[in-house]
Design a protein around this motif. Structure first.
Motif, PDB file in Angstrom:
ATOM      1  N   VAL A   1       0.814  -1.231   0.000  1.00  0.00           N
ATOM      2  CA  VAL A   1       0.000   0.000   0.000  1.00  0.00           C
ATOM      3  C   VAL A   1       0.841   1.273   0.000  1.00  0.00           C
ATOM      4  O   VAL A   1       0.290   2.374   0.026  1.00  0.00           O
TER       5      VAL A   1
ATOM      6  N   ARG B   1      -2.077   4.436   0.398  1.00  0.00           N
ATOM      7  CA  ARG B   1      -3.040   4.576  -0.691  1.00  0.00           C
ATOM      8  C   ARG B   1      -2.760   3.636  -1.866  1.00  0.00           C
ATOM      9  O   ARG B   1      -3.669   3.051  -2.434  1.00  0.00           O
ATOM     10  N   ARG B   2      -1.473   3.500  -2.218  1.00  0.00           N
ATOM     11  CA  ARG B   2      -1.145   2.638  -3.350  1.00  0.00           C
ATOM     12  C   ARG B   2       0.286   2.141  -3.215  1.00  0.00           C
ATOM     13  O   ARG B   2       1.131   2.792  -2.589  1.00  0.00           O
TER      14      ARG B   2
ATOM     15  N   THR C   1       6.277   2.125  -6.613  1.00  0.00           N
ATOM     16  CA  THR C   1       6.710   1.612  -7.908  1.00  0.00           C
ATOM     17  C   THR C   1       7.888   0.663  -7.717  1.00  0.00           C
ATOM     18  O   THR C   1       8.616   0.754  -6.723  1.00  0.00           O
TER      19      THR C   1
END
Length: 215
Positions: free
Chosen positions: A122, A127-128, A131
């Motif tokens: 996360v 949130r995400r 990379t």
């Protein structure tokens, strides 16, 4: 809060014969304890106690937890002992105290595994996921600069003074002092890992941050 310098050690035997050691700030206290243990050793047929001078000297930090119990921890320098005692006293007063025993059971290496898993799933913001390039950079910094020094340290022994000393003397891959940019990035990553430990409630505060929140 209390800080004292430990100069003397007494090695003695328990009832089972296991060798134990107590440390003292004065020779007189050490020898008084050794005298009592000598009588006990004679009665139980145990090995006699021995008194020795500590080299290097150690420092003991003491504070009262929220229940009023006196807690102590020992450090290699006065600066680290003072920092620890002040930090614990501050957290008790602020109501954010977490027993250091929770941090004693987790090493920096174990924390890294939890932190990097979060980054991969996360991300730092929650949130995400980060990379692949970002993750690779974090993994490189940990493997080359953080892990060799910190991996076996329990979180309870990480101090601001210790992090500052490591950052200043950090060695690069070639063995020479790392560049200022590399040292700053590695130090920042360690601090982010310790922030995660605070979020997990393993640490009460991030020991890599000063009172103003800097690193």
């Amino acid at each position: 809060m209390g800080i004292r310098k430990l100069d003397w050690a007494v090695s003695y035997s328990s009832a089972s014969g296991k060798r134990l050691r107590n440390e003292y700030d004065t020779e007189s206290r050490a020898r008084a304890f050794a005298t009592r243990q000598t009588v006990r050793a004679s009665e139980l047929g145990l090995e006699r106690p021995s008194v020795s001078r500590l080299k290097p000297r150690r420092w003991e930090a003491g504070y009262q937890d929220p229940e009023g119990k006196w807690k102590t921890r020992r450090f290699e320098s006065k600066a680290e002992a003072t920092e620890f005692a002040m930090g614990q006293t501050k957290s008790v007063r602020a109501g954010t105290y977490i027993d250091p025993k929770s941090a004693a059971g987790m090493t920096v290496a174990a924390l890294y595994e939890l932190w990097i898993d979060r980054i991969k799933s996360v991300g730092a913001s929650g949130r995400r996921a980060a990379t692949p390039k970002t993750i690779q950079g974090y993994e490189w910094l940990y493997a080359r600069l953080i892990k060799p020094y910190w991996q076996d340290y329990p979180l309870s022994t990480v101090t601001y003074a210790g992090v500052a000393r490591w950052t200043q003397n950090m060695k690069g891959v070639a063995g020479s002092t790392a560049s200022s940019d590399t040292r700053a990035r590695a130090s920042k990553q360690l601090s982010r890992m310790l922030d995660h430990a605070v979020g997990l409630k393993v640490l009460g505060v991030n020991p890599a941050k000063d009172s103003a929140g800097g690193t």
